[in-house]
Design a protein around this motif. Structure first.
Motif, PDB file in Angstrom:
ATOM      1  N   ARG A 193     -13.647  -5.239  -5.786  1.00 27.78           N
ATOM      2  CA  ARG A 193     -14.642  -5.362  -4.718  1.00 27.78           C
ATOM      3  C   ARG A 193     -15.248  -3.994  -4.369  1.00 27.78           C
ATOM      4  NH1 ARG A 193     -11.786  -7.825  -0.722  1.00 27.78           N
ATOM      5  NH2 ARG A 193     -11.221  -5.809   0.142  1.00 27.78           N
ATOM      6  N   THR A 194     -14.386  -2.987  -4.254  1.00 24.88           N
ATOM      7  CA  THR A 194     -14.860  -1.638  -3.922  1.00 24.88           C
ATOM      8  C   THR A 194     -15.770  -1.092  -5.019  1.00 24.88           C
ATOM      9  OG1 THR A 194     -12.877  -1.202  -2.617  1.00 24.88           O
ATOM     10  CG2 THR A 194     -14.104   0.721  -3.398  1.00 24.88           C
ATOM     11  N   ALA A 195     -15.345  -1.233  -6.278  1.00 28.59           N
ATOM     12  CA  ALA A 195     -16.132  -0.704  -7.395  1.00 28.59           C
ATOM     13  C   ALA A 195     -17.460  -1.436  -7.531  1.00 28.59           C
ATOM     14  CB  ALA A 195     -15.328  -0.815  -8.690  1.00 28.59           C
ATOM     15  N   THR A 196     -17.447  -2.729  -7.329  1.00 30.46           N
ATOM     16  CA  THR A 196     -18.674  -3.515  -7.413  1.00 30.46           C
ATOM     17  C   THR A 196     -19.645  -3.069  -6.316  1.00 30.46           C
ATOM     18  OG1 THR A 196     -17.469  -5.393  -8.326  1.00 30.46           O
ATOM     19  CG2 THR A 196     -19.624  -5.865  -7.392  1.00 30.46           C
ATOM     20  N   GLY A 197     -19.129  -2.907  -5.108  1.00 31.83           N
ATOM     21  CA  GLY A 197     -19.966  -2.472  -3.991  1.00 31.83           C
ATOM     22  C   GLY A 197     -20.524  -1.071  -4.194  1.00 31.83           C
ATOM     23  N   ALA A 198     -19.763  -0.228  -4.888  1.00 27.89           N
ATOM     24  CA  ALA A 198     -20.197   1.155  -5.129  1.00 27.89           C
ATOM     25  C   ALA A 198     -21.079   1.273  -6.369  1.00 27.89           C
ATOM     26  CB  ALA A 198     -18.979   2.058  -5.279  1.00 27.89           C
ATOM     27  N   GLY A 199     -21.209   0.178  -7.117  1.00 21.47           N
ATOM     28  CA  GLY A 199     -22.003   0.223  -8.337  1.00 21.47           C
ATOM     29  C   GLY A 199     -21.376   1.103  -9.403  1.00 21.47           C
ATOM     30  N   ASP A 200     -20.049   1.068  -9.496  1.00 24.27           N
ATOM     31  CA  ASP A 200     -19.305   1.894 -10.448  1.00 24.27           C
ATOM     32  C   ASP A 200     -18.737   1.002 -11.559  1.00 24.27           C
ATOM     33  OD1 ASP A 200     -17.542   3.552 -11.828  1.00 24.27           O
ATOM     34  OD2 ASP A 200     -16.729   4.480 -10.003  1.00 24.27           O
ATOM     35  N   PRO A 201     -19.499   0.808 -12.657  1.00 22.91           N
ATOM     36  CA  PRO A 201     -19.058  -0.126 -13.699  1.00 22.91           C
ATOM     37  C   PRO A 201     -17.755   0.280 -14.384  1.00 22.91           C
ATOM     38  CG  PRO A 201     -21.104   0.973 -14.352  1.00 22.91           C
ATOM     39  CD  PRO A 201     -20.801   1.392 -12.951  1.00 22.91           C
ATOM     40  N   GLU A 202     -17.497   1.561 -14.537  1.00 18.45           N
ATOM     41  CA  GLU A 202     -16.258   1.993 -15.183  1.00 18.45           C
ATOM     42  C   GLU A 202     -15.048   1.641 -14.304  1.00 18.45           C
ATOM     43  OE1 GLU A 202     -14.133   6.090 -16.608  1.00 18.45           O
ATOM     44  OE2 GLU A 202     -16.291   5.919 -16.910  1.00 18.45           O
ATOM     45  N   ALA A 203     -15.145   1.912 -13.023  1.00 14.57           N
ATOM     46  CA  ALA A 203     -14.051   1.575 -12.100  1.00 14.57           C
ATOM     47  C   ALA A 203     -13.882   0.062 -12.018  1.00 14.57           C
ATOM     48  CB  ALA A 203     -14.322   2.157 -10.720  1.00 14.57           C
ATOM     49  N   GLU A 204     -14.985  -0.668 -12.078  1.00 12.42           N
ATOM     50  CA  GLU A 204     -14.907  -2.125 -12.038  1.00 12.42           C
ATOM     51  C   GLU A 204     -14.187  -2.661 -13.280  1.00 12.42           C
ATOM     52  OE1 GLU A 204     -17.673  -6.144 -11.862  1.00 12.42           O
ATOM     53  OE2 GLU A 204     -18.622  -4.193 -11.539  1.00 12.42           O
ATOM     54  N   ARG A 205     -14.530  -2.135 -14.458  1.00 11.07           N
ATOM     55  CA  ARG A 205     -13.850  -2.570 -15.692  1.00 11.07           C
ATOM     56  C   ARG A 205     -12.355  -2.297 -15.617  1.00 11.07           C
ATOM     57  NH1 ARG A 205     -18.571  -0.954 -18.118  1.00 11.07           N
ATOM     58  NH2 ARG A 205     -17.856   1.191 -18.391  1.00 11.07           N
ATOM     59  N   SER A 206     -12.000  -1.118 -15.130  1.00  9.75           N
ATOM     60  CA  SER A 206     -10.593  -0.742 -14.998  1.00  9.75           C
ATOM     61  C   SER A 206      -9.868  -1.683 -14.031  1.00  9.75           C
ATOM     62  CB  SER A 206     -10.488   0.702 -14.515  1.00  9.75           C
ATOM     63  OG  SER A 206      -9.150   1.044 -14.264  1.00  9.75           O
ATOM     64  N   ALA A 207     -10.487  -1.960 -12.906  1.00  9.24           N
ATOM     65  CA  ALA A 207      -9.873  -2.841 -11.911  1.00  9.24           C
ATOM     66  C   ALA A 207      -9.737  -4.260 -12.452  1.00  9.24           C
ATOM     67  CB  ALA A 207     -10.693  -2.832 -10.622  1.00  9.24           C
ATOM     68  N   ARG A 208     -10.755  -4.744 -13.143  1.00 12.31           N
ATOM     69  CA  ARG A 208     -10.679  -6.089 -13.724  1.00 12.31           C
ATOM     70  C   ARG A 208      -9.588  -6.173 -14.791  1.00 12.31           C
ATOM     71  NH1 ARG A 208     -14.403  -9.484 -11.820  1.00 12.31           N
ATOM     72  NH2 ARG A 208     -16.294  -8.612 -10.878  1.00 12.31           N
ATOM     73  N   ALA A 209      -9.386  -5.105 -15.536  1.00 10.91           N
ATOM     74  CA  ALA A 209      -8.297  -5.071 -16.527  1.00 10.91           C
ATOM     75  C   ALA A 209      -6.937  -5.161 -15.828  1.00 10.91           C
ATOM     76  CB  ALA A 209      -8.386  -3.810 -17.373  1.00 10.91           C
ATOM     77  N   ARG A 210      -6.814  -4.515 -14.658  1.00  9.63           N
ATOM     78  CA  ARG A 210      -5.563  -4.603 -13.896  1.00  9.63           C
ATOM     79  C   ARG A 210      -5.356  -6.010 -13.341  1.00  9.63           C
ATOM     80  NH1 ARG A 210      -7.151  -0.329 -10.387  1.00  9.63           N
ATOM     81  NH2 ARG A 210      -5.909  -1.326  -8.783  1.00  9.63           N
ATOM     82  N   VAL A 211      -6.437  -6.657 -12.898  1.00 11.08           N
ATOM     83  CA  VAL A 211      -6.331  -8.046 -12.436  1.00 11.08           C
ATOM     84  C   VAL A 211      -5.823  -8.908 -13.582  1.00 11.08           C
ATOM     85  CG1 VAL A 211      -7.649 -10.111 -11.748  1.00 11.08           C
ATOM     86  CG2 VAL A 211      -8.085  -7.913 -10.620  1.00 11.08           C
TER      87      VAL A 211
END
Length: 107
Positions: free
Chosen positions: A50-68
């Motif tokens: 949620r944080t990465a998506t809101g910040a528009g940070d695709p790399e952090a979003e990919r990393s977070a989704r991999a952890r999910v």
């Protein structure tokens, strides 16, 4: 305060039903302490998405989704169905997932 009701389960116990939709149930062979740790990792990873998506940070979003995904697999909610795995495969699945998630958060 009302205690939260556990979700309805299918007769075979493989799925929970929430709002009429089936979701794969967590592997019941998981020790409660490990399952709780995995759920904490899952919730933290979802917050990170949620944080990465809101910040528009695709790399952090990919990393977070991999952890999910890692947490969901370790819980038995994704990947090979836990009811088709041997006890050893099930144990290895959650132990390796927990070790990976613990290492990811130690960085």
């Amino acid at each position: 305060m009302n205690a939260r009701q556990p979700p309805e389960r299918t007769p075979d116990g493989h799925f929970v039903v929430v709002d009429g939709r089936r979701w794969r149930a967590t592997d019941p062979s998981l020790p409660e302490e490990s399952a709780a740790r995995l759920r904490r990792h899952l919730m933290a990873a979802r917050r990170a998405v949620r944080t990465a998506t809101g910040a528009g940070d695709p790399e952090a979003e990919r990393s977070a989704r991999a952890r999910v995904r890692c947490a969901k697999i370790a819980l038995g909610e994704r990947g090979a169905p836990w009811w088709e795995q041997s006890e050893e495969e099930r144990r290895r699945r959650w132990q390796e997932g927990l070790a990976r998630l613990d290492a990811d958060t130690a960085d």
